[in-house]
Design an enzyme around this catalytic site. Structure first.
Site, PDB file in Angstrom:
ATOM      1  N   LYS A   1       0.845  -1.197   0.000  1.00 63.69           N
ATOM      2  CA  LYS A   1       0.000   0.000   0.000  1.00 63.69           C
ATOM      3  C   LYS A   1       0.870   1.232   0.000  1.00 63.69           C
ATOM      4  CE  LYS A   1       0.729   1.813   3.410  1.00 63.69           C
ATOM      5  NZ  LYS A   1       1.982   2.333   4.062  1.00 63.69           N
TER       6      LYS A   1
ATOM      7  N   TYR B   1      -4.427   4.151   6.153  1.00 61.99           N
ATOM      8  CA  TYR B   1      -4.942   3.234   7.186  1.00 61.99           C
ATOM      9  C   TYR B   1      -6.262   3.738   7.761  1.00 61.99           C
ATOM     10  CZ  TYR B   1      -0.617   0.533   7.258  1.00 61.99           C
ATOM     11  OH  TYR B   1       0.431  -0.267   6.906  1.00 61.99           O
TER      12      TYR B   1
HETATM   13  P1  NAD Z   1      12.469   1.482   2.406  1.00 58.06           P
HETATM   14  O1  NAD Z   1      13.022   2.786   1.996  1.00 58.06           O
HETATM   15  O2  NAD Z   1      12.908   0.905   3.708  1.00 58.06           O
HETATM   16  O3  NAD Z   1      12.734   0.382   1.274  1.00 58.06           O
HETATM   17  C1  NAD Z   1      12.495   0.650  -0.077  1.00 58.06           C
HETATM   18  C2  NAD Z   1      13.372  -0.261  -0.914  1.00 58.06           C
HETATM   19  O4  NAD Z   1      13.162   0.018  -2.301  1.00 58.06           O
HETATM   20  C3  NAD Z   1      14.870  -0.042  -0.648  1.00 58.06           C
HETATM   21  O5  NAD Z   1      15.508  -1.278  -0.479  1.00 58.06           O
HETATM   22  C4  NAD Z   1      15.365   0.650  -1.906  1.00 58.06           C
HETATM   23  O6  NAD Z   1      16.704   0.317  -2.218  1.00 58.06           O
HETATM   24  C5  NAD Z   1      14.421   0.077  -2.949  1.00 58.06           C
HETATM   25  N1  NAD Z   1      14.315   0.888  -4.158  1.00 58.06           N
HETATM   26  C6  NAD Z   1      14.207   0.378  -5.389  1.00 58.06           C
HETATM   27  N2  NAD Z   1      14.177   1.338  -6.311  1.00 58.06           N
HETATM   28  C7  NAD Z   1      14.262   2.502  -5.655  1.00 58.06           C
HETATM   29  C8  NAD Z   1      14.283   3.862  -6.074  1.00 58.06           C
HETATM   30  N3  NAD Z   1      14.204   4.196  -7.366  1.00 58.06           N
HETATM   31  N4  NAD Z   1      14.358   4.803  -5.127  1.00 58.06           N
HETATM   32  C9  NAD Z   1      14.438   4.484  -3.839  1.00 58.06           C
HETATM   33  N5  NAD Z   1      14.421   3.207  -3.386  1.00 58.06           N
HETATM   34  C10 NAD Z   1      14.344   2.230  -4.283  1.00 58.06           C
HETATM   35  O7  NAD Z   1      10.882   1.651   2.385  1.00 58.06           O
HETATM   36  P2  NAD Z   1       9.814   0.687   3.052  1.00 58.06           P
HETATM   37  O8  NAD Z   1       9.452   1.208   4.388  1.00 58.06           O
HETATM   38  O9  NAD Z   1      10.280  -0.723   2.977  1.00 58.06           O
HETATM   39  O10 NAD Z   1       8.539   0.906   2.110  1.00 58.06           O
HETATM   40  C11 NAD Z   1       8.381   0.241   0.874  1.00 58.06           C
HETATM   41  C12 NAD Z   1       6.883   0.093   0.542  1.00 58.06           C
HETATM   42  O11 NAD Z   1       6.273  -0.683   1.561  1.00 58.06           O
HETATM   43  C13 NAD Z   1       6.115   1.408   0.487  1.00 58.06           C
HETATM   44  O12 NAD Z   1       5.162   1.369  -0.538  1.00 58.06           O
HETATM   45  C14 NAD Z   1       5.432   1.478   1.837  1.00 58.06           C
HETATM   46  O13 NAD Z   1       4.224   2.221   1.822  1.00 58.06           O
HETATM   47  C15 NAD Z   1       5.167   0.029   2.124  1.00 58.06           C
HETATM   48  N6  NAD Z   1       5.125  -0.272   3.571  1.00 58.06           N
HETATM   49  C16 NAD Z   1       4.078  -0.970   4.048  1.00 58.06           C
HETATM   50  C17 NAD Z   1       3.992  -1.256   5.397  1.00 58.06           C
HETATM   51  C18 NAD Z   1       2.853  -2.071   5.930  1.00 58.06           C
HETATM   52  O14 NAD Z   1       2.736  -2.173   7.150  1.00 58.06           O
HETATM   53  N7  NAD Z   1       2.038  -2.663   5.093  1.00 58.06           N
HETATM   54  C19 NAD Z   1       4.994  -0.813   6.262  1.00 58.06           C
HETATM   55  C20 NAD Z   1       6.074  -0.115   5.747  1.00 58.06           C
HETATM   56  C21 NAD Z   1       6.122   0.153   4.399  1.00 58.06           C
END
Ligand code: NAD
Length: 374
Positions: free
Chosen positions: A140, A225
């Site tokens: 999401k 949420y």
């Molecule tokens: P994060 O920054 O920790 O991780 C993102 C990952 O994407 C990194 O490993 C990064 O290297 C990679 N990536 C690939 N291409 C990229 C680019 N062009 N620019 C930047 N990063 C790039 O973020 P996250 O917290 O893991 O969030 C990722 C997704 O998960 C989001 O859509 C977020 O909304 C979702 N999320 C959901 C929940 C949940 O509880 N359902 C919780 C956290 C995050």
């Protein structure tokens, strides 16, 4: 839940590692079926795309899955791929990068790809996953707007693959109990729902505060949420939206990146929802619902858990679970057995939230009430 300050991060690492242990113990104690009846159905073989914070959390939680297994990775960082290969025993032939992952089409050992990258990438990546003939699980918000979401749904339909959105709360036992009670008319006619969802976003350089990668601000990340919760708690689709934005730090929260939005939703049965989404207020993780016979109150309501809450009938005491473990096991059955969950997690469900986000941004911009056609 979203760990942004260093202190929060350290606190939460400690707490979540402990919770992971405690919750898996609880899950076993409360659900003996998980160990006494070995699962003999098909295992969902998953590759994770995006090995960041949440991808790591999902991978760790999947260790306890009985119906789903992490078997592959898609990443732009070779060192992370190596690390994950060792940690999760992933063969070289199941490792891809963002340029070559279309070749997963020829890999018979991967069933689904879980897209866990910054929001703006979901649209094109899910469409590529669909074209490669693999089921898509997408975090999401599924996209940046309803138009993109619809295109993702269409691509998955055309390719005859499933599209599921990472709505982990839809499998959370205490949340499901409140929904069960509402369906059993324990609360009577629902008149009011309130959600407060937010935290202080830390590092100003993170992608969450970059309009091009995040597609917006708090609404995309945490406000969703409140929207989703309002819909599954009230049990109806809203018919109108009003919204107001407050910005106290226009440098950190630049044009198009919302800091705080208050919004209201109107439901056909007469209920109204009053919601707050913020990237600049801590300790916001609360739901409250009132009907003419009773109420439910949850705090925390959407964090990683344990979810806590009570109703007019007493405390919620359903088992504490690791959300992502249950989600991935359930998603295996949704994909292979065409099961229907209590609250949907399909692309159409994600699209409904995106339509409401579009309407909220429009209401903020115009100051007008926006009617929704769901
Ligand atoms: P994060 O920054 O920790 O991780 C993102 C990952 O994407 C990194 O490993 C990064 O290297 C990679 N990536 C690939 N291409 C990229 C680019 N062009 N620019 C930047 N990063 C790039 O973020 P996250 O917290 O893991 O969030 C990722 C997704 O998960 C989001 O859509 C977020 O909304 C979702 N999320 C959901 C929940 C949940 O509880 N359902 C919780 C956290 C995050």
């Amino acid at each position: 839940m979203h760990m942004n300050t260093r202190r929060d991060f350290l606190q939460k690492i400690g707490a979540s590692a402990l919770m992971l242990q405690l919750s898996s113990l609880t899950a076993f104690a409360d659900a003996p079926g998980r160990i006494t009846e070995p699962y003999e159905g098909k295992i969902l073989r998953v590759a994770i795309m995006g090995l960041g914070g949440y991808g790591t959390r999902v991978a760790e939680a999947m260790k306890a899955c009985t119906k789903a297994k992490l078997v592959g990775v898609i990443s732009g960082t070779p060192s992370k791929v190596k690390e994950w290969q060792t940690k999760y025993n992933i063969p070289e032939k199941n490792c891809y990068n963002y340029e070559n992952f279309d070749q997963v089409k020829n890999n018979k050992d991967i069933d689904a790809i879980y897209v866990i990258t910054p929001n703006a990438l979901h649209h094109s990546q899910v469409i590529r996953v669909a074209k490669a003939g693999k089921h898509a699980i997408c975090e999401k918000p599924m996209a940046l707007n309803a138009k993109e979401a619809q295109e993702m749904i269409d691509a998955c339909k055309t390719a005859n693959v499933k599209l599921l959105i990472g709505y982990r709360m839809h499998f959370e036992p205490r949340t499901l109990e409140v929904i069960r009670m509402r369906k059993a008319d324990n609360f009577g006619k629902i008149m009011f729902f309130q959600a407060q969802c937010g935290f202080k976003a830390g590092d100003p350089k993170q992608w969450r505060l970059n309009k091009a990668l995040a597609g917006g601000g708090s609404m995309m990340d945490i406000g969703i949420y409140a929207i989703n919760g309002a819909r599954y708690m009230v049990g109806e689709e809203p018919i109108w939206v009003t919204a107001q934005e407050t910005k106290t730090d226009p440098i950190k929260f630049s044009e198009g990146v919302d800091e705080t939005i208050q919004f209201q939703l109107g439901f056909p049965g007469g209920a109204v929802a009053s919601c707050l989404s913020s990237y600049n207020i801590n300790h916001l993780d609360r739901f409250f619902m009132s009907g003419d016979k009773g109420f439910a109150e949850m705090q925390p309501s959407t964090g990683y858990g344990p979810i806590k809450g009570r109703t007019h009938m007493g405390e919620l005491t359903q088992p504490v679970t690791t959300h992502q473990t249950v989600q991935m096991d359930e998603m295996a059955t949704l994909i292979f057995e065409d099961k229907k969950p209590v609250v949907p997690v399909n692309g159409e469900e994600g699209l409904r939230d995106m339509k409401i986000i579009d309407a909220i941004y429009q209401a903020v911009k115009t100051g007008n009430k926006v009617n929704l056609i769901i």
